[in-house]
Scaffold this motif. Structure first.
Motif, short mmCIF file in Angstrom:
data_model
loop_
_atom_site.label_atom_id
_atom_site.label_comp_id
_atom_site.label_asym_id
_atom_site.label_seq_id
_atom_site.Cartn_x
_atom_site.Cartn_y
_atom_site.Cartn_z
N THR A 61 -7.63 -5.11 6.97
CA THR A 61 -6.12 -6.10 6.73
C THR A 61 -5.73 -5.69 5.65
N VAL A 62 -4.21 -5.64 5.67
CA VAL A 62 -3.30 -5.86 4.70
C VAL A 62 -3.25 -6.82 3.87
N SER A 63 -3.74 -8.31 4.23
CA SER A 63 -3.55 -9.41 3.39
C SER A 63 -4.85 -9.51 2.31
N THR A 64 -5.02 -9.55 1.54
CA THR A 64 -6.22 -10.32 0.52
C THR A 64 -6.38 -11.27 1.06
N ASP A 86 -10.14 -4.39 3.10
CA ASP A 86 -8.60 -4.27 2.68
C ASP A 86 -7.70 -3.59 1.87
N LEU A 87 -7.01 -2.89 2.74
CA LEU A 87 -6.12 -1.50 3.07
C LEU A 87 -4.84 -1.86 3.06
N ARG A 88 -3.52 -0.93 2.51
CA ARG A 88 -2.33 -1.25 2.40
C ARG A 88 -2.60 -0.49 3.48
N ASP A 91 -2.70 3.65 4.98
CA ASP A 91 -3.67 3.24 5.37
C ASP A 91 -4.72 3.14 6.51
N LEU A 192 7.48 4.82 1.50
CA LEU A 192 6.61 5.50 2.27
C LEU A 192 5.29 4.94 2.41
N ARG A 193 5.33 4.16 1.19
CA ARG A 193 3.43 3.45 1.51
C ARG A 193 3.53 2.04 1.60
N ASN A 247 3.20 1.37 -6.18
CA ASN A 247 2.24 0.98 -5.03
C ASN A 247 1.89 0.43 -4.14
N SER A 248 2.86 -0.64 -4.68
CA SER A 248 2.14 -1.99 -3.80
C SER A 248 3.36 -3.19 -5.00
N ASP A 250 2.49 -6.21 -5.40
CA ASP A 250 1.97 -6.82 -6.76
C ASP A 250 2.39 -5.81 -7.64
N GLY B 403 -4.74 3.23 -2.26
CA GLY B 403 -4.35 2.00 -0.03
C GLY B 403 -5.50 0.63 -0.42
N ILE B 404 -6.51 0.76 -1.21
CA ILE B 404 -7.26 -0.18 -0.97
C ILE B 404 -7.40 -1.35 -1.48
N ASN B 405 -7.47 -2.30 -1.89
CA ASN B 405 -6.80 -3.22 -2.27
C ASN B 405 -7.62 -3.84 -3.43
N TYR B 410 -7.78 0.94 -9.51
CA TYR B 410 -6.39 0.45 -9.44
C TYR B 410 -5.81 -0.72 -9.91
#
Lengths: 383, 456
Positions: A61-64, A86-88, A91, A192-193, A247-248, A250, B403-405, B410
């Motif tokens: 997932t990309v969503s926490t 849980d990944l970007r 990734d 790009l990320r 990076n995100s 957040d 990339g790992i939330n 991080y």
């Protein structure tokens, strides 16, 4: 970009199905049995019974927020367990593809932003993930959310401003963000990320005409493109001079929303509005010349080499809120800044953004132009 | 005569042969060095460990790892000195580290070899940036959501939040089992009393509770601001908002409690979130969010500063006859190349040099991209913090997100960046004196608990 016409959508869907079929012919026997299982219709109780004989369900997932779905799912179905990875987004695509390619089967459900060409190219077109929507839910989904991907949640990638610093939004035109006074004051996830920023920037590149008109409207003079090929390129190039790439999302709300906020503006996904509930002070800009952002949606897909197909189907059914949409699985997503993908579920906290303010990204077009766009984004980021 | 000559010929040949044999053997078999390595749950197999094999190949030395199961480092060194156990190098790390005083004494007694540069301890310069924020507050966001509370910014709001955690059943199980605020006295960073006191006055145990105000050294416990901070903590304790277990719990008990699926801890402090939450527990990791330093009634708002000093990483045992080779091996271990492996794992597999398109987790230009985050988890790529190393600071500052939330590095970096504006501008030059700090900590606790004779 305009909405994809239903004819084009149909064509895309047909091609995707053919491609999926092609990919599947090369698959293992395991995969064939998964395909049969995929077609098998079972109700909730039957899926649960069958899932109890399976292993731990693995969700990429990309969503926490999926961690909340996991908790509710495990509570609702004792004996079933879920592992969340849980990944970007880039990734995640890489991990799911590697998993599929190696045939390890360590992936059952995938939740990802589906607006980027990369998700479509690497996972949907290749058949690494397949759409699954339970029959009792299908008719209650927004028609454009069901196709070769199942979009279960609509969001937007928007411009935001710091409400600690500004009582009201200080800009009304996107070109104002290129003013040197905002240097280092605009926080944006690296395109790009981040798939959502990629889709926004990619959609802007496709809107040169309106971007140019907005310039003339603001400054009352013709645009000089200089080293750039289009008004959109010029806008993004000038904007990036003021931007701190992160990076995100957040990092964007953290820079924007506290008393010591470093940022005046930011770009991030609208679901981050839920952080206002914790006291972060920022607000979305919903009226900007010529647009305030782009639509963004999230898909839930079944991994085609899933070893736990019944648990995966049950999880997707649960995440979509069950037959009537009121289940616990959908609730974590119905927050500020999101829109329901179900016709029978209204998100009371949804915000209003005029339709003409949002660009609609086209994953196919983004995919077709990805090499060119990547090269351009690299250039502006490195500047 | 012929027989005698013939016998002599055989004898000469035999002697020459015997003389040459050891030489041949020396050329074919590499020198062996025995490395004493403390046991770690996070290192799977010393024989096939990637890092050990890498330095073995680089040095041309045959490394024989000897696992140390003993947990008391000084006791181990004591036994080593009095026994005939053959160990050439002892590595330190995690909790298996001797005190500097003990090492000095051990060296004076002639047990440690002094390297050609005059040093006798090879140091571990740390696993992350060497200085900055040393304590962060983490709050259970599920509790905040359940009670529709905002993140507290002031000491008053913090008190209200803790009270709500205690009284309004945020975990929704119908029981008043929530622990609003928990910690441990094992480490200063795990002790939330410092976090709260820093809303009244800058309170820094690493400088023996001294602070530098307008160029003057001030002993913080003797200030009126400290008294106000104690009063605040005392009230929280009296109202049951600071749990008694804070004063008795070990780090592992705190960790167990926070990671419990029962979801009973409202808030805790730490230097790194990974000290308290298991890396393989993304659900729990996702619950806790970083909260900025609190603002006190007088507007005071401070971040505890810490400068992580290099700790002993290895020593060469004297009298083995292989000291020079040991020195060469340790020089390789201290190289940036080996240090990067010791910290991040296999190059190209677990980490790589950044393509320049990323931003580091500290907002700097990216230099290192982590691919697989293997720190503090069972793996076989490095020794997970055991042994000497020196990763250049600019590389630590240039690490990018993988990339790992739920990646703790991080999460930590973001928290520390947000704490940065509240770091003290000036710091005391007093050196750390554990005795003084512990003594005053005890008095502080007695005051908070309202124990006899502490009213004044």
């Amino acid at each position: 970009m305009n909405r994809i016409s239903s004819a084009v959508m149909g064509l895309v869907l047909a091609s995707a199905l053919i491609l999926t079929g092609c990919a599947s012919t090369a698959n293992t026997a395991d995969n064939m049995s998964s395909k049969e299982q995929l077609a098998e219709v079972k109700n909730e109780a039957e899926l649960y019974e069958a899932a109890l004989k399976e292993d731990t369900l693995i969700v990429y997932t990309v969503s926490t927020r999926i961690t909340k779905v996991k908790e509710a799912f495990e509570k609702a179905y004792p004996g079933l367990s879920v592992e969340v990875r849980d990944l970007r987004s880039p990734d995640l695509v890489e991990a799911v593809w590697t998993n599929y390619d190696s045939g390890s089967g360590e992936c059952d459900v995938v939740v990802c932003n589906d607006n980027s060409g990369s998700f479509y190219d690497r996972l949907v077109k290749t058949g690494a993930v397949v759409p699954y929507v339970p029959d009792d839910i299908r008719t209650n989904m927004e028609p454009d959310c069901v196709g070769d991907t199942i979009s279960f949640l609509i969001e937007a990638d928007l411009f935001f401003y710091n409400t600690e610093k500004y009582e009201a939004c200080p800009i009304s035109n996107i070109w104002e963000l290129t003013d040197p006074k905002y240097e280092g004051k605009i926080y944006v996830p690296n395109p790009l990320r981040s798939f959502s920023t990629y889709a926004l920037f990619g959609s802007i590149l496709d809107q040169s005409q309106v971007v140019e008109e907005a310039y003339t409207k603001l400054y009352g003079r013709e645009l000089n493109l200089g080293e750039y090929n289009s008004a959109s390129e010029l806008f993004l190039g000038e904007l990036s001079k003021n931007v701190v790439f992160t990076n995100s999302s957040d990092e964007v709300y953290e820079a924007l929303g506290t008393t010591e906020g470093k940022a005046d503006f930011g770009i991030m996904v609208s679901s981050k509005l839920r952080m206002q509930d914790y006291g972060y002070s920022f607000e979305a800009i919903t009226n900007l010349e010529p647009f305030c952002g782009c639509k963004s949606s999230y898909s839930v897909m079944l991994a085609s080499r899933s070893k736990n197909v019944n648990a995966a189907k049950l999880f997707i059914w649960f995440l979509l809120g069950g037959s009537d949409g009121t289940g616990e699985g959908y609730k974590p997503f119905l927050t500020k800044g999101t829109w329901s993908a179900r016709t029978d579920v209204i998100n009371e906290d949804a915000m209003y953004v005029p339709d003409n303010q949002l660009l609609i990204p086209d994953p196919l077009e983004l995919s077709a132009k990805s090499a060119q766009m990547d090269e351009f984004f690299e250039r502006i980021i490195k500047k | 005569m012929n027989g005698w000559k013939s016998r002599l010929g055989w004898l000469v040949g035999l002697v020459i042969g015997i003389c040459f044999l050891p030489g041949c053997a020396k050329e074919s078999a590499p020198l062996s060095l025995r490395l004493g390595i403390p046991y770690s749950d996070n290192v799977q197999n010393l024989e096939s460990n990637y890092y050990l094999n890498w330095i073995e190949e680089k040095s041309g030395v045959d490394i024989i790892p000897v696992e140390i199961r003993q947990t008391r480092c000084e006791e181990y060194l004591e036994n080593l000195a009095s026994s005939d156990t053959e160990i050439d190098i002892v590595l330190f790390g995690n909790s298996f580290v001797p005190s500097e005083e003990y090492l000095d004494q051990y060296h004076e007694n002639g047990y440690i070899y002094t390297a050609s540069n005059g040093d006798y301890v090879y140091r571990d310069y740390g696993d992350s940036v060497s200085s900055g924020c040393g304590q962060v507050l983490w709050i259970n966001s599920d509790y905040l959501s359940a009670l529709s509370l905002e993140i507290p910014q002031t000491t008053d709001e913090f008190e209200d939040m803790l009270r709500a955690f205690k009284e309004r059943d945020p975990n929704g199980n119908g029981l008043k089992d929530e622990i609003p605020l928990l910690g441990s006295m094992d480490e200063y960073a795990l002790n939330p009393l410092y976090y709260m006191m820093n809303a009244y006055i800058y309170c820094d145990p690493y400088h023996s509770l001294f602070s530098l105000e307008n160029g003057e050294e001030t002993f913080v416990p003797e200030t009126p601001e400290f008294a106000c901070g104690v009063e605040y903590c005392r009230k929280l304790y009296r109202d049951g908002l600071i749990d008694d277990r804070l004063f008795t719990y070990s780090t592992s008990q705190l960790t167990e409690m926070v990671n419990s699926p029962e979801n009973i801890v409202g808030a805790f402090t730490s230097d790194s979130i990974g000290e308290v939450i298991y890396q393989g527990n993304p659900e729990i990791m996702a619950k806790y969010i970083c909260v900025l330093p609190l603002k006190g009634p007088e507007g005071e708002r401070n971040t505890l500063y810490v400068s992580r000093e290099p700790s002993p990483g290895a020593v060469i045992i004297n009298g083995t006859g292989k000291e020079a080779e040991c020195e060469k091996l340790l020089d390789i271990m201290m190289s940036p190349e080996a240090s990067l492996i010791a910290r991040f794992g296999e190059p190209g597999v677990d980490w790589g040099y950044s393509d320049g398109l990323d931003v580091s987790i500290y907002g700097e230009k990216a230099k290192i991209s982590t691919i697989n985050y293997i720190w503090n988890s069972p793996q076989n790529k490095h020794l997970n913090g055991i042994g000497p190393k020196h990763v250049p600071e600019e590389l630590f500052l240039g690490v990018t997100w993988n990339g790992i939330n739920s990646d703790m590095e991080y999460i930590d970096a973001r928290a520390k960046m947000s704490y940065q504006p509240y770091l003290p501008v000036d710091r005391s030059s007093r050196v750390y004196d554990e005795k003084i700090v512990k003594e005053y900590e005890q008095e502080w606790i007695s005051l908070i608990k309202g124990e006899e004779g502490t009213d004044e």
